[in-house]
Motif scaffolding. Structure first.
Motif, PDB file in Angstrom:
ATOM      1  N   HIS A   1     -47.587  23.775  16.053  1.00 50.59           N
ATOM      2  CA  HIS A   1     -47.260  22.158  15.441  1.00 50.59           C
ATOM      3  C   HIS A   1     -46.803  21.674  13.796  1.00 50.59           C
ATOM      4  O   HIS A   1     -47.658  22.359  12.803  1.00 50.59           O
ATOM      5  CB  HIS A   1     -48.731  21.388  15.026  1.00 50.59           C
ATOM      6  CG  HIS A   1     -49.729  22.076  16.831  1.00 50.59           C
ATOM      7  ND1 HIS A   1     -49.705  20.626  17.854  1.00 50.59           N
ATOM      8  CD2 HIS A   1     -50.852  22.864  17.100  1.00 50.59           C
ATOM      9  CE1 HIS A   1     -50.077  21.374  18.421  1.00 50.59           C
ATOM     10  NE2 HIS A   1     -51.096  22.159  17.763  1.00 50.59           N
ATOM     11  N   HIS A 116     -49.393  17.283  27.813  1.00 51.27           N
ATOM     12  CA  HIS A 116     -47.332  17.156  28.005  1.00 51.27           C
ATOM     13  C   HIS A 116     -47.386  16.595  28.476  1.00 51.27           C
ATOM     14  O   HIS A 116     -46.464  16.108  28.373  1.00 51.27           O
ATOM     15  CB  HIS A 116     -47.252  19.448  28.096  1.00 51.27           C
ATOM     16  CG  HIS A 116     -46.025  19.079  27.979  1.00 51.27           C
ATOM     17  ND1 HIS A 116     -44.907  19.660  29.462  1.00 51.27           N
ATOM     18  CD2 HIS A 116     -44.960  19.313  27.091  1.00 51.27           C
ATOM     19  CE1 HIS A 116     -43.984  19.905  29.432  1.00 51.27           C
ATOM     20  NE2 HIS A 116     -43.958  19.518  27.593  1.00 51.27           N
ATOM     21  N   SER A 119     -47.915  12.927  26.631  1.00 48.23           N
ATOM     22  CA  SER A 119     -46.964  13.653  25.519  1.00 48.23           C
ATOM     23  C   SER A 119     -45.279  12.416  26.098  1.00 48.23           C
ATOM     24  O   SER A 119     -45.111  11.875  25.446  1.00 48.23           O
ATOM     25  CB  SER A 119     -47.182  14.291  24.516  1.00 48.23           C
ATOM     26  OG  SER A 119     -46.225  15.525  25.669  1.00 48.23           O
ATOM     27  N   ASN A 152     -44.431  15.202  17.150  1.00 50.73           N
ATOM     28  CA  ASN A 152     -43.764  16.617  16.638  1.00 50.73           C
ATOM     29  C   ASN A 152     -43.326  16.964  17.669  1.00 50.73           C
ATOM     30  O   ASN A 152     -42.042  17.327  17.412  1.00 50.73           O
ATOM     31  CB  ASN A 152     -44.714  17.593  16.146  1.00 50.73           C
ATOM     32  CG  ASN A 152     -45.688  16.578  15.078  1.00 50.73           C
ATOM     33  OD1 ASN A 152     -44.734  16.258  13.648  1.00 50.73           O
ATOM     34  ND2 ASN A 152     -46.467  17.243  14.771  1.00 50.73           N
ATOM     35  N   HIS A 153     -43.640  16.912  18.809  1.00 51.29           N
ATOM     36  CA  HIS A 153     -43.139  17.952  19.965  1.00 51.29           C
ATOM     37  C   HIS A 153     -42.122  16.575  20.788  1.00 51.29           C
ATOM     38  O   HIS A 153     -40.841  17.065  21.044  1.00 51.29           O
ATOM     39  CB  HIS A 153     -43.833  17.675  21.080  1.00 51.29           C
ATOM     40  CG  HIS A 153     -43.809  18.324  22.627  1.00 51.29           C
ATOM     41  ND1 HIS A 153     -43.817  19.795  22.714  1.00 51.29           N
ATOM     42  CD2 HIS A 153     -43.738  17.497  23.905  1.00 51.29           C
ATOM     43  CE1 HIS A 153     -43.051  19.737  24.051  1.00 51.29           C
ATOM     44  NE2 HIS A 153     -43.511  18.716  24.586  1.00 51.29           N
ATOM     45  N   HIS A 157     -38.936  17.878  18.006  1.00 49.06           N
ATOM     46  CA  HIS A 157     -39.039  19.429  18.993  1.00 49.06           C
ATOM     47  C   HIS A 157     -38.380  18.997  20.028  1.00 49.06           C
ATOM     48  O   HIS A 157     -36.935  20.067  20.703  1.00 49.06           O
ATOM     49  CB  HIS A 157     -40.121  20.311  19.799  1.00 49.06           C
ATOM     50  CG  HIS A 157     -40.080  20.906  20.849  1.00 49.06           C
ATOM     51  ND1 HIS A 157     -38.966  22.271  20.557  1.00 49.06           N
ATOM     52  CD2 HIS A 157     -40.261  21.251  21.844  1.00 49.06           C
ATOM     53  CE1 HIS A 157     -39.232  23.164  20.921  1.00 49.06           C
ATOM     54  NE2 HIS A 157     -39.702  22.614  22.466  1.00 49.06           N
ATOM     55  N   HIS A 158     -37.414  17.994  21.287  1.00 44.83           N
ATOM     56  CA  HIS A 158     -37.193  17.912  22.022  1.00 44.83           C
ATOM     57  C   HIS A 158     -35.483  17.451  21.272  1.00 44.83           C
ATOM     58  O   HIS A 158     -34.480  17.504  22.213  1.00 44.83           O
ATOM     59  CB  HIS A 158     -38.125  16.696  23.331  1.00 44.83           C
ATOM     60  CG  HIS A 158     -38.459  17.554  23.557  1.00 44.83           C
ATOM     61  ND1 HIS A 158     -37.370  18.108  25.865  1.00 44.83           N
ATOM     62  CD2 HIS A 158     -39.597  17.818  23.580  1.00 44.83           C
ATOM     63  CE1 HIS A 158     -38.929  18.627  26.347  1.00 44.83           C
ATOM     64  NE2 HIS A 158     -40.109  18.693  25.191  1.00 44.83           N
ATOM     65  N   SER A 169     -38.237  25.843  16.160  1.00 49.20           N
ATOM     66  CA  SER A 169     -39.860  26.393  16.777  1.00 49.20           C
ATOM     67  C   SER A 169     -40.587  27.598  15.092  1.00 49.20           C
ATOM     68  O   SER A 169     -41.253  28.057  15.936  1.00 49.20           O
ATOM     69  CB  SER A 169     -39.977  27.024  18.011  1.00 49.20           C
ATOM     70  OG  SER A 169     -39.380  26.343  18.744  1.00 49.20           O
ATOM     71  N   ASN A 259     -44.726  30.012  24.138  1.00 48.61           N
ATOM     72  CA  ASN A 259     -43.954  29.079  22.965  1.00 48.61           C
ATOM     73  C   ASN A 259     -43.015  29.271  22.158  1.00 48.61           C
ATOM     74  O   ASN A 259     -42.152  28.945  22.127  1.00 48.61           O
ATOM     75  CB  ASN A 259     -44.551  28.126  22.276  1.00 48.61           C
ATOM     76  CG  ASN A 259     -45.350  26.961  23.114  1.00 48.61           C
ATOM     77  OD1 ASN A 259     -45.318  25.737  22.370  1.00 48.61           O
ATOM     78  ND2 ASN A 259     -46.758  26.672  23.596  1.00 48.61           N
TER      79      ASN A 259
END
Length: 371
Positions: A1, A116, A119, A152-153, A157-158, A169, A259
Motif C-alpha cells: 500500500h 481486487h 477496485s 494506489n492500485h 500501480h497500473h 512495487s 505481489n
C-alpha cells in the motif's frame, strides 16, 4: 500500500479497450509546452490491434462469462461461512481445522479477489453498484479505504507499472528484514498491519470518507468477533482474536509472494523514458501457473493471467482467462516478451537474490530502438 494522497479522493475507471495512463513528466511524447504529440507510432498500433482482438471476444461473451462466473465464486464463498463458523464449535481437531481452512479461504476470496475486482469495477457494468461493491469488499471485508486503495492500485500501480518511484512495487520491500523473516514470518503480520496502514492513510481523505471507512472497518471486525462468540462458541476475547488472526493470515504467505514475484526482478524504467503501454506491460509483468486454491482465492488476474490483467485491467478474472490464448499468441507473434515462471522457481530466485531484488535499488532498463 502506497501512502499517496488521491486528489479529491477520486478513483479512476479503467476500460478494457486498453487505457493508456497520462504521459509522465519528461515523457518523449510530451512537447516542452506539455501538450502530447499525436504522431501515430508502431507501438500504439500494436496496442490498438490487440485491443480490437480482445474487444471482439468481450462483445461476443455472455454476461455469465463477463461477470457471472466471478460473482458466483464470491456468492459461494458467502454460503460457506456458516459451515466454517459451525465447524469451529467442534472439540475435535479435524472439524476444527476444517473450519479454520474454510474461514481462511473465504476471507481471502472476499478480501483479495473481491476487493481486487471491485477496485477495477469488474464485478458489474454499473458505476453506482461498482461503488457499493468497492465499499463492501475493500472497507467492510478488507479494512481499507476505497479512495486510497483504488488510487494506489489502479492509478499508480497500473498506470505506472515498474516505473521507478511510482509503480515499482517498492512499498512491498522491507529492507531491514532478512530474507527468511520477510518470506516466511512477516506475512503473518498482514492482518494486523493492513488496518494500521489504512488508519494512517485516512489522513489523506475527506472526513466523510474517513468516517465511512472507520464505521465499515469496525463493523467488519465486530461481525467476525461476534460470530466467533455466538456461533462458534468461543469463551474469551483472546481466543477469538487469535482465531481471527489465524484465519486472516492463512494465505498471507502466497499473498505477499504473488505481489512481489510478478513484478520485482523484471525490467524497471525511468518515468521520463518509459516505454509505451504494450511494451511496459509485456516487459514488467509475469504470469504464474494455474493453481486451484489460489485461482479461487485470489483470482486468475492475480495468478495465471496477470499480464492480461495489466493490459486490460477492467476485465473480470474469467474474461482474463478467456483472452489469455489471444494475448499470449499475439505477444509471441510480435516478438514481445510473455513472462511466465513457476511459483517454486520464483521463490528460489528471491531467496538467492534477496539482497539484490528486495534491498538494493533496481537498475533502470533501457529498451533501445523502441521509443
Amino acid at each position: 500500500h502506497r501512502a499517496t494522497t488521491a486528489p479529491g479522493g477520486s478513483r479512476t475507471d479503467v476500460v478494457a479497450e486498453g487505457w493508456e495512463p497520462g504521459p509522465a513528466l519528461g515523457d518523449p511524447d510530451v512537447t516542452p509546452g506539455g501538450a502530447p504529440q499525436r504522431a501515430w507510432k508502431p507501438e500504439e498500433a500494436l496496442m490498438t490491434e490487440l485491443s480490437d482482438l480482445v474487444q471482439k471476444v468481450v462483445k461476443s461473451s455472455s454476461w455469465w462469462e463477463r461477470h457471472g462466473v466471478d460473482i458466483s465464486i464470491l456468492a459461494c464463498s458467502f454460503l460457506l461461512l456458516p459451515a466454517g463458523f459451525l465447524c469451529l464449535r467442534s472439540a475435535q481437531a479435524i472439524p476444527f481445522l476444517v473450519g479454520i481452512l474454510i474461514l481462511g479461504v473465504v476471507h481471502h476470496t472476499l478480501t483479495v479477489k473481491g476487493s481486487h475486482l471491485a477496485s477495477h469495477n469488474a464485478l458489474t457494468e454499473s458505476k453506482s453498484w461498482g461503488k457499493v461493491w468497492a465499499i463492501f469488499f475493500i472497507e467492510l471485508c478488507s479494512a481499507f479505504t476505497v479512495e486510497q486503495a483504488t488510487y494506489n492500485h489502479v492509478k499508480i500501480h497500473h498506470g505506472y507499472t515498474n516505473i521507478i518511484g511510482l509503480g515499482d512495487s517498492s512499498t512491498w520491500k522491507l529492507p531491514f528484514l532478512n530474507r527468511y523473516i520477510y518470506m516466511f514470518i512477516a506475512p503473518l503480520a498482514v492482518p494486523i498491519l493492513t488496518p494500521l496502514v489504512a488508519l494512517d492513510l485516512l489522513r489523506n481523505v475527506e472526513w466523510k470518507a474517513a468516517l465511512r471507512t472507520l464505521c465499515c472497518m469496525f463493523l467488519g471486525f465486530y461481525c467476525h468477533y461476534w460470530l466467533l462468540l455466538h456461533v462458534s462458541g468461543f469463551q474469551s476475547l483472546w481466543s477469538a482474536l487469535l482465531c481471527m488472526l489465524l484465519t486472516r493470515s492463512l494465505l498471507a504467505h502466497p499473498y505477499i509472494h504473488v505481489n512481489i514475484f510478478q513484478h520485482i526482478g523484471l525490467p524497471m524504467f525511468a518515468a521520463d523514458r518509459k516505454p509505451k503501454r504494450i511494451h511496459l506491460m509485456s516487459q514488467g509483468v509475469l504470469n504464474l501457473p494455474r493453481n486451484t486454491l489460489l485461482d479461487w482465492s485470489f483470482g486468475h488476474s492475480l495468478i495465471s493471467c496477470h499480464v492480461e490483467h495489466h493490459l486490460f485491467p477492467s476485465l473480470s478474472d474469467n474474461m482474463c482467462l478467456k483472452i489469455k490464448p489471444i494475448v499470449s499468441q499475439y505477444l509471441k507473434q510480435k516478438k514481445l516478451p510473455y513472462n511466465e515462471d513457476t511459483y517454486s522457481s520464483r521463490l528460489r530466485l528471491f531467496l538467492q537474490r534477496y539482497e539484490e531484488l528486495m534491498v538494493h535499488a533496481p537498475p533502470i532498463t533501457e529498451l533501445v530502438g523502441i521509443q
